[in-house]
Design a protein around this motif. Structure first.
Motif, short mmCIF file in Angstrom:
data_model
loop_
_atom_site.label_atom_id
_atom_site.label_comp_id
_atom_site.label_asym_id
_atom_site.label_seq_id
_atom_site.Cartn_x
_atom_site.Cartn_y
_atom_site.Cartn_z
N GLU A 67 53.27 29.92 81.25
CA GLU A 67 52.31 28.86 81.54
C GLU A 67 51.89 29.01 83.00
O GLU A 67 52.49 28.43 83.91
CB GLU A 67 52.93 27.49 81.28
CG GLU A 67 53.34 27.28 79.82
CD GLU A 67 53.98 25.92 79.60
OE1 GLU A 67 54.11 25.14 80.58
OE2 GLU A 67 54.36 25.63 78.44
N LYS A 68 50.86 29.81 83.21
CA LYS A 68 50.45 30.17 84.57
C LYS A 68 49.60 29.06 85.20
O LYS A 68 48.84 28.38 84.52
CB LYS A 68 49.68 31.49 84.56
CG LYS A 68 50.53 32.69 84.17
CD LYS A 68 49.75 33.97 84.30
CE LYS A 68 50.63 35.18 83.95
NZ LYS A 68 49.88 36.45 84.10
N ASP B 279 53.74 31.59 86.51
CA ASP B 279 54.49 30.53 85.86
C ASP B 279 55.53 30.00 86.86
O ASP B 279 56.45 30.71 87.26
CB ASP B 279 55.19 31.08 84.60
CG ASP B 279 55.84 29.98 83.77
OD1 ASP B 279 56.43 29.06 84.36
OD2 ASP B 279 55.76 30.06 82.53
#
Length: 425
Positions: A275-276, A316
């Motif tokens: 989840e950048k 992330d």
């Protein structure tokens, strides 16, 4: 069934599948080339036959012989406005299907005497005397007053047929050679295909064996200590403090090991998605390093952080936090009093470089090559004493590579280890 037999059976299946695939592809390719070659060789002959047939149907056979013009309004298609090919032989058949013009074939002697009438509404190949090939077509005579009811046009195509036969022979020979080549290629491809599978199989087996070994140790300790506590049910907690503390320590170690194994299992299955988000890496590092200043001070170690300001990265956050914690824990774990730990960060237009260096016990040359392997520990006894499982740097490598970066380990000067990480911005 043994592992070796399973691998051989799978390799045999892959070889058979590859061989079948190669054979089908070559067969289809050969049939297409053969049919197109045959069609091309006969195209000129068929065109002349159809042109001659069209001319006879327009002006009649007698009119064609006298160059009689076509009736008004009747024009053939452009492709049929051709002069007849001198190779064409004209045979006339009466109502009784008897040949009417043997004199026109006198040059051939009695060659056509054994020819029996057959209706060929489309252009067809026929063989005479078992060795001569003709393209032929039959159609009704347009001159109703003529005694000939049917006209048959024939063209000798021995030359074209000879080319087709030679090509067919060549294709058969090439097919035989190709079968051997495809069999060899299938065997080589099956071995190459099985190679990464075997490597993955070995790695998985090694992983399971190592995981079982690592899990067995804390579980054995916990079991022994708990059984020991059961022997003295009326004892006070103070009297069994050491056993309880060791059991709790091994439980924490077991929990961490299980969490690391789950992380690696999800990484292998590509289940974990990054989840950048954009954030300033320098501020992020400073925040994570805050508790380590106090730990280093208590352990009489020199802890330094040298990072550039306002360095933006897309990554992330949770995984980057996990990465830094792994590296800092290792640095503190394998350094002693008066040792130094330095974190450096630099950046250019395209990449960010992060270094975690220490002046601790270091690592051997062999260890540098295997440091990111799962369950690898350069000094197993010392690592076990310090609570290491050999999974931290394997997880660190996965985090870096999943961010499309690189991670390397090297010797520090004069002693210790440096971990260098390169990440894209």
């Amino acid at each position: 069934m043994t592992e070796e037999k399973i691998i051989k059976n799978q390799q045999r299946k892959l070889m058979i599948y590859n061989f079948i695939a190669f054979t089908i592809i070559f067969t289809i390719f050969g049939l297409i080339i053969f049919s197109q070659t045959k069609l091309t060789l006969y195209s000129k002959t068929d065109r002349d036959l159809l042109a001659f047939k069209s001319n006879i149907e327009r002006v009649g056979l007698i009119g064609l012989q006298k160059n009689k013009p076509a009736p008004p309004g009747i024009m053939p298609p452009p492709e049929f406005r051709l002069e007849p090919n001198p190779r064409i032989i004209i045979l006339l058949w009466d109502k009784n299907k008897e040949l009417l013009n043997p004199e026109s074939t006198a040059f051939y002697g009695d060659f056509f005497e054994d020819l029996h009438y057959k209706p060929y509404e489309s252009i067809t190949n026929i063989t005479l005397s078992g060795m001569y090939t003709y393209r032929t077509i039959t159609f009704p005579n347009p001159d109703t007053e003529d005694t000939a009811e049917t006209i048959q046009l024939m063209v000798n195509v021995d030359g074209e047929q000879n080319v087709i036969n030679n090509y067919q022979t060549l294709l058969i020979l090439c097919s035989i050679v190709f079968l051997f080549l495809s069999l060899t290629a299938s065997f080589i491809l099956s071995r190459k295909t099985m190679k990464p599978i075997i490597q993955a199989w070995d790695k998985q087996r090694e992983f399971v064996e190592n995981a079982s070994h690592e899990l067995r140790t804390p579980l054995t300790i916990i079991q022994n200590k708990l059984e020991l506590l059961l022997t003295t049910p009326y004892a006070k907690i103070m009297d069994k403090f050491d056993a309880i503390a060791l059991t709790l320590s091994e439980t924490r170690r077991l929990s961490k090991l299980t969490s690391d194994l789950l992380t690696l299992a999800r990484a292998d299955s590509i289940e974990t998605q990054l989840e950048k988000e954009s954030f300033y890496l320098d501020q992020f590092i400073q925040t994570i390093c805050q508790p380590y200043y106090e730990i280093a001070e208590v352990e009489e170690k020199d802890f330094r952080v040298d990072v550039e300001g306002n360095t933006m990265i897309v990554a992330d956050k949770n995984r980057m936090h996990q990465l830094l914690v792994i590296l800092l824990d290792n640095a503190l774990k394998y350094t002693g009093n008066q040792d130094t730990i330095v974190i450096k960060m630099g950046a250019d237009e395209h990449k960010i470089t992060l270094e975690v260096c220490d002046t601790g016990i270091g690592i051997s040359d062999e260890g540098l090559e295997n440091i990111f392997s799962r369950f690898y520990r350069d000094d197993k006894a010392r690592s076990r004493e310090k609570g290491g499982t050999g999974l931290g740097l394997a997880i660190a490598e996965w985090i870096v590579t999943s961010h499309k970066g690189t991670i390397q380990a090297s010797h520090n000067t004069p002693s210790g280890t440096c971990i260098t990480i390169t990440l894209p911005k």
